[in-house]
Design a protein around this motif. Structure first.
Motif, PDB file in Angstrom:
ATOM      1  N   PRO A 106       9.754   4.819  -1.596  1.00  0.00           N
ATOM      2  CA  PRO A 106      10.029   6.230  -1.278  1.00  0.00           C
ATOM      3  C   PRO A 106       9.579   6.657   0.116  1.00  0.00           C
ATOM      4  O   PRO A 106      10.150   7.587   0.694  1.00  0.00           O
ATOM      5  CB  PRO A 106       9.253   6.990  -2.364  1.00  0.00           C
ATOM      6  N   TRP A 107       8.591   5.994   0.673  1.00  0.00           N
ATOM      7  CA  TRP A 107       8.094   6.342   2.004  1.00  0.00           C
ATOM      8  C   TRP A 107       9.149   6.128   3.092  1.00  0.00           C
ATOM      9  O   TRP A 107       9.040   6.703   4.184  1.00  0.00           O
ATOM     10  CB  TRP A 107       6.837   5.519   2.329  1.00  0.00           C
ATOM     11  N   LEU A 108      10.175   5.328   2.804  1.00  0.00           N
ATOM     12  CA  LEU A 108      11.243   5.132   3.785  1.00  0.00           C
ATOM     13  C   LEU A 108      11.898   6.460   4.183  1.00  0.00           C
ATOM     14  O   LEU A 108      12.349   6.628   5.312  1.00  0.00           O
ATOM     15  CB  LEU A 108      12.320   4.201   3.227  1.00  0.00           C
ATOM     16  N   LEU A 109      11.945   7.388   3.231  1.00  0.00           N
ATOM     17  CA  LEU A 109      12.583   8.671   3.499  1.00  0.00           C
ATOM     18  C   LEU A 109      11.776   9.520   4.470  1.00  0.00           C
ATOM     19  O   LEU A 109      12.287  10.507   5.008  1.00  0.00           O
ATOM     20  CB  LEU A 109      12.781   9.436   2.182  1.00  0.00           C
ATOM     21  N   GLU A 110      10.519   9.164   4.694  1.00  0.00           N
ATOM     22  CA  GLU A 110       9.685   9.888   5.654  1.00  0.00           C
ATOM     23  C   GLU A 110       9.850   9.346   7.076  1.00  0.00           C
ATOM     24  O   GLU A 110       9.318   9.918   8.031  1.00  0.00           O
ATOM     25  CB  GLU A 110       8.208   9.784   5.264  1.00  0.00           C
ATOM     26  N   LEU A 131       0.832  -1.213   0.000  1.00  0.00           N
ATOM     27  CA  LEU A 131       0.000   0.000   0.000  1.00  0.00           C
ATOM     28  C   LEU A 131       0.862   1.257   0.000  1.00  0.00           C
ATOM     29  O   LEU A 131       0.612   2.207  -0.756  1.00  0.00           O
ATOM     30  CB  LEU A 131      -0.904   0.003   1.228  1.00  0.00           C
ATOM     31  N   ALA A 132       1.881   1.282   0.859  1.00  0.00           N
ATOM     32  CA  ALA A 132       2.748   2.458   0.940  1.00  0.00           C
ATOM     33  C   ALA A 132       3.499   2.683  -0.366  1.00  0.00           C
ATOM     34  O   ALA A 132       3.669   3.826  -0.806  1.00  0.00           O
ATOM     35  CB  ALA A 132       3.724   2.306   2.101  1.00  0.00           C
ATOM     36  N   ASP A 133       3.967   1.605  -0.997  1.00  0.00           N
ATOM     37  CA  ASP A 133       4.673   1.732  -2.266  1.00  0.00           C
ATOM     38  C   ASP A 133       3.774   2.326  -3.346  1.00  0.00           C
ATOM     39  O   ASP A 133       4.204   3.144  -4.163  1.00  0.00           O
ATOM     40  CB  ASP A 133       5.170   0.368  -2.737  1.00  0.00           C
ATOM     41  N   ALA A 134       2.517   1.908  -3.345  1.00  0.00           N
ATOM     42  CA  ALA A 134       1.600   2.317  -4.405  1.00  0.00           C
ATOM     43  C   ALA A 134       0.979   3.687  -4.153  1.00  0.00           C
ATOM     44  O   ALA A 134       0.765   4.462  -5.095  1.00  0.00           O
ATOM     45  CB  ALA A 134       0.494   1.270  -4.564  1.00  0.00           C
ATOM     46  N   GLN A 135       0.677   3.992  -2.874  1.00  0.00           N
ATOM     47  CA  GLN A 135      -0.122   5.182  -2.589  1.00  0.00           C
ATOM     48  C   GLN A 135       0.504   6.134  -1.568  1.00  0.00           C
ATOM     49  O   GLN A 135      -0.073   7.176  -1.271  1.00  0.00           O
ATOM     50  CB  GLN A 135      -1.506   4.752  -2.086  1.00  0.00           C
ATOM     51  N   GLY A 136       1.632   5.784  -0.999  1.00  0.00           N
ATOM     52  CA  GLY A 136       2.245   6.631   0.006  1.00  0.00           C
ATOM     53  C   GLY A 136       1.909   6.177   1.411  1.00  0.00           C
ATOM     54  O   GLY A 136       0.961   5.411   1.636  1.00  0.00           O
ATOM     55  N   LEU A 137       2.665   6.673   2.365  1.00  0.00           N
ATOM     56  CA  LEU A 137       2.548   6.223   3.744  1.00  0.00           C
ATOM     57  C   LEU A 137       1.182   6.555   4.347  1.00  0.00           C
ATOM     58  O   LEU A 137       0.652   5.795   5.155  1.00  0.00           O
ATOM     59  CB  LEU A 137       3.663   6.853   4.578  1.00  0.00           C
ATOM     60  N   ASP A 138       0.603   7.683   3.959  1.00  0.00           N
ATOM     61  CA  ASP A 138      -0.679   8.071   4.535  1.00  0.00           C
ATOM     62  C   ASP A 138      -1.806   7.110   4.153  1.00  0.00           C
ATOM     63  O   ASP A 138      -2.847   7.085   4.823  1.00  0.00           O
ATOM     64  CB  ASP A 138      -1.053   9.487   4.098  1.00  0.00           C
TER      65      ASP A 138
END
Length: 247
Positions: free
Chosen positions: A119-123, A45-52
């Motif tokens: 990319p969410w890892l950077l958050e 989910l995070a990969d596809a749509q972001g952490l939120d």
């Protein structure tokens, strides 16, 4: 999921989750999922749509279970975030190759590639209280192994690993900021910038920016930025250990 830092959950519950130390009791209700399956769904989910986009309801829907059932597998949101971070560090990687310098470059590029895939890892800030699961510990071990033979002390080895991570993360953040629409933005903005950027007023900015853009094919190239930074960093490490016996 609201933006959060890794390591916010209860340490005992988090470690039990990451290392899968609490299998379901045979006398309790039968569970058909393992923690890693829950974490994998959240990562997707995070990969596809972001952490939120990672909420209990959304992850439960991915897994085909009721939202409250998810807490049977993962204690809470903070622990889920730790599990996600650890799982992406469990991805299979090729064997380390070459001398210590080549291996150091390899692990730095692996970190950049990991951030590009997720990319969410950077958050997620993990340095103060990292998850310390099998994935993150395994990655740390791999990065330390990469520096075998460099002549570094144990403390220096740890500091170089941190430095390599900072360099890779910086390159990844620049690439994320540029984004997929970078070329379109420059195409739309170029004519206006040509009107306002006076070479007489900003001679270096115009000259250097044009040269860098022509060389890289973009305003920013994370791979090229990482290669340049790694050369400078590893030159410094080589100078630090010059004349020392291998360690």
């Amino acid at each position: 999921m609201a933006r959060a830092a890794s390591g916010g959950g209860d340490p005992a519950r988090t470690l039990a989750l990451l290392w899968d130390l609490d299998p379901p009791s045979p006398r309790g209700p039968r569970q058909r999922l393992r923690p890693a399956q829950v974490g994998d769904a959240a990562v997707a989910l995070a990969d596809a749509q972001g952490l939120d986009a990672v909420t209990v309801r959304a992850v439960a829907a991915q897994l085909g279970v009721a939202p409250m059932t998810l807490y049977t597998y993962v204690p809470g949101r903070d622990e889920l975030l730790d599990l996600m971070v650890d799982l992406v560090h469990r991805e299979e990687l090729p064997a380390l190759r070459g001398g210590w310098r080549e291996r150091a470059e390899q692990v730095a590029r692996e970190r950049l590639d990991r951030a590009r895939r997720h990319p969410w890892l950077l958050e997620v800030a993990t340095r103060r209280r990292p998850p310390l699961g099998p994935g993150t510990i395994g990655t740390y071990e791999r990065e330390l192994v990469a520096l075998d033979g460099a002549g570094l002390s144990d403390v220096e080895r740890d500091l170089v690993v941190v430095l390599l991570g900072d360099v890779a993360d910086g390159a990844a953040r620049g690439g994320t900021a540029a984004g997929a629409q970078d070329a379109d933005w420059w195409a739309a903005s170029g004519p206006l910038l040509e009107r306002v950027l006076d070479p007489a007023r900003y001679p270096r900015a115009v000259r250097v920016g044009a040269a860098a853009g022509a060389e890289q094919g973009a305003a920013y190239d994370p791979g090229r930025a990482l290669a340049f930074a790694l050369d400078r960093v590893l030159d410094g490490v080589a100078a630090l250990v010059a004349g020392r016996p291998p360690a």
